[in-house]
Enzyme design. Structure first.
Site, PDB file in Angstrom:
ATOM      1  N   GLU A 337       0.844  -1.214   0.000  1.00 20.42           N
ATOM      2  CA  GLU A 337       0.000   0.000   0.000  1.00 20.42           C
ATOM      3  C   GLU A 337       0.867   1.246   0.000  1.00 20.42           C
ATOM      4  O   GLU A 337       0.600   2.211  -0.718  1.00 20.42           O
ATOM      5  CB  GLU A 337      -0.926   0.000   1.226  1.00 20.42           C
ATOM      6  CG  GLU A 337      -1.916   1.163   1.258  1.00 20.42           C
ATOM      7  CD  GLU A 337      -1.386   2.452   1.874  1.00 20.42           C
ATOM      8  OE1 GLU A 337      -1.971   3.512   1.646  1.00 20.42           O
ATOM      9  OE2 GLU A 337      -0.357   2.402   2.583  1.00 20.42           O
ATOM     10  N   GLU A 338       1.900   1.223   0.843  1.00 20.84           N
ATOM     11  CA  GLU A 338       2.688   2.450   1.053  1.00 20.84           C
ATOM     12  C   GLU A 338       3.366   2.946  -0.212  1.00 20.84           C
ATOM     13  O   GLU A 338       3.640   4.134  -0.344  1.00 20.84           O
ATOM     14  CB  GLU A 338       3.740   2.223   2.145  1.00 20.84           C
ATOM     15  CG  GLU A 338       3.162   1.937   3.525  1.00 20.84           C
ATOM     16  CD  GLU A 338       2.460   3.136   4.143  1.00 20.84           C
ATOM     17  OE1 GLU A 338       2.376   4.188   3.492  1.00 20.84           O
ATOM     18  OE2 GLU A 338       1.987   3.002   5.283  1.00 20.84           O
TER      19      GLU A 338
HETATM   20 ZN   LIG Z   1      -1.130   2.875   6.036  1.00 15.74          ZN
END
Ligand SMILES: [Zn+2]
Length: 481
Positions: A337-338
């Site tokens: 996600e990051e």
């Molecule tokens: Zn996060």
């Protein structure tokens, strides 16, 4: 967490108005909110009570942060986290546990040093932004040029910037919804492009964080095809203050910057998935997600070990019910996600032919709670019924907000694909004190608040897995986030 929570203010106003209805003389016939007391709602309350009295959510995040710790996407530790999740979910007894491969960018932080060379020699605390290239081996030495914001940089004339190090000095405002992050984060993600387009040799931003600790906040940055790549770093808030004090004394502040970060191509990671198989509509899915990856400097406790713990606990309590709900509960622990919601995009592609079977999706990626409000993005024609159906959540501190949710970063791409979402708003007042820093550690988590968030997710997931309401179609596309 990338997308800040836009709709909460509207929600707060709405809730305030609803709360005032019975004292407003202009609305004498406004309907009173009656708490849903159906059999399903009672089971959902039982789940919430179990979550509140259980240590399970805290045990999960403790296990992840102690036994794995930092797990930057594309690194060996990322794979250790995947193995941890597979084993943990399997041991918890979910009906199905599996993983799906995702190709993710790999990047190594290396070292980052910065100092003021003149007018007053002093070291600074900086960290590389994710995805940044290195400086030349001997570093970069250049005067800085300061901007209040990305917008000011974008409007500046290139003559002021050429050959300099751009310094974006945008302070992040503290707010329960995290809206300050949304206002300042553009300088981190897009600042290097805007600076390089005007001839800057590097960019150093004030950390996107609400703390006064002498540590810098990392986070993803981007380059753009056709625009030169320049090194990008963040400095701690106190160091940004120091630079400002120097600029008052001398408009020419010269920085030295030396970074060894490196992009290392593509690696394989995995979305890890666990399911409680639905009893009568097993092909219909209530998705509750979090992201498994973290930045590398802390132990990924609040971002997003807490989310992993919250949604996993909620599903486990439902797994252990004597009678499973109608629909399948699917826990998705997203990869990467990051570094650009990479796992979520892969999930949407890999599950394209069953997205129409996704009844609703939500994601916990805003720290360790508590949840104070739930917003939806569902069919406007049935929204009032959805609100009423979830009214028992108010017994556990969760207000029913609005119909303008984005669902959380990874699931935010789903409404455009027709999938209804909900946002269970967690109190983000201190989230950006620790976010993306070495200070993102387990001690920042209050077990009671974490358990309250798990309770909210358990109620939500159970009610949605049993609901008879048609949540589609969503509002028109231009209204989606
Ligand atoms: Zn996060």
């Amino acid at each position: 967490m990338k997308h800040y929570q836009t709709a909460s203010l509207v929600g707060a106003i709405f809730v305030a108005l609803v709360g005032c209805q019975n004292i407003l003389p202009t609305q004498p016939s406004a309907p009173k909110v009656v708490i849903n007391n159906s059999d399903d709602a009672q089971i959902s309350q039982q789940l919430a009570k179990q979550a509140l009295s259980s240590r399970l959510s805290y045990d999960i995040v403790e296990s992840l942060t102690v036994e794995v710790g930092p797990r930057l996407s594309g690194t060996e530790k990322d794979i250790v986290a995947v193995e941890w999740a597979m084993e943990k979910l399997w041991l918890m007894g979910f009906d199905k546990v599996y993983k799906e491969s995702v190709q993710v960018p790999a990047w190594s932080r290396g070292t980052a040093y910065a100092s003021v060379v003149s007018p007053y020699e002093q070291p600074l605390v900086v960290t590389a932004l994710g995805g940044s290239i290195a400086t030349p081996v001997n570093g970069i030495q250049a005067p800085i040029v300061r901007f209040e914001s990305l917008e000011e940089l974008t409007n500046a004339s290139p003559g002021r910037i050429e050959g300099k190090i751009v310094f974006i000095d945008h302070k992040t405002e503290r707010h329960i919804t995290g809206k300050g992050y949304g206002e300042s984060v553009g300088g981190r993600s897009r600042g290097a492009i805007a600076a390089a387009e005007k001839g800057a040799v590097a960019i150093v931003i004030r950390s996107i964080g609400t703390d006064h600790d002498r540590m810098a906040h990392t986070g993803m940055m981007r380059y753009q095809e056709g625009v030169p790549k320049i090194p990008a770093a963040a400095m701690s808030n106190p160091d940004a203050d120091l630079i400002n004090a120097m600029l008052k004394r001398d408009p020419k502040v010269v920085l030295s910057l030396n970074m060894t970060s490196e992009n290392q191509g593509i690696a394989t990671s995995y979305n890890v998935i666990a399911e409680v198989t639905g009893s009568s509509k097993p092909d219909e899915i209530v998705l509750i997600g979090a992201h498994l990856d973290s930045w590398d400097e802390g132990t990924g406790a609040i971002d997003d070990g807490a989310g992993v713990a919250i949604v996993t606990t909620a599903a486990k309590l439902i797994q252990d019910l004597p009678q499973k709900p109608a629909r399948t509960i699917r826990v998705v622990l997203f990869a990467a996600e990051e570094v650009g919601i990479v796992g979520a995009k892969a999930y949407a592609e890999q599950h394209a032919d069953e997205l129409d079977k996704h009844y609703i999706a939500a994601e916990s990626d805003f720290g360790a709670g508590p949840v104070y409000q739930i917003d939806f993005n569902v069919n406007p024609a049935t929204y009032e019924r959805v609100k009423q159906e979830h009214s028992a959540m108010t017994l556990f501190g969760v207000e029913i907000g609005n119909n303008d949710a984005s669902g959380g970063p990874d699931v935010s791409i789903l409404p455009a694909l027709g999938v209804p979402v909900a946002s269970l708003r967690q109190d983000g007042t201190d989230y950006f004190d620790y976010h993306h820093t070495p200070n993102d550690t387990l001690d920042k988590i209050d077990p009671k608040k974490l358990a309250q968030s798990a309770a909210a997710y358990a109620q939500f997931a159970y009610m949605m897995a049993q609901s008879e309401i048609d949540l589609r179609p969503l509002k028109q596309k231009e209204q989606q986030h």
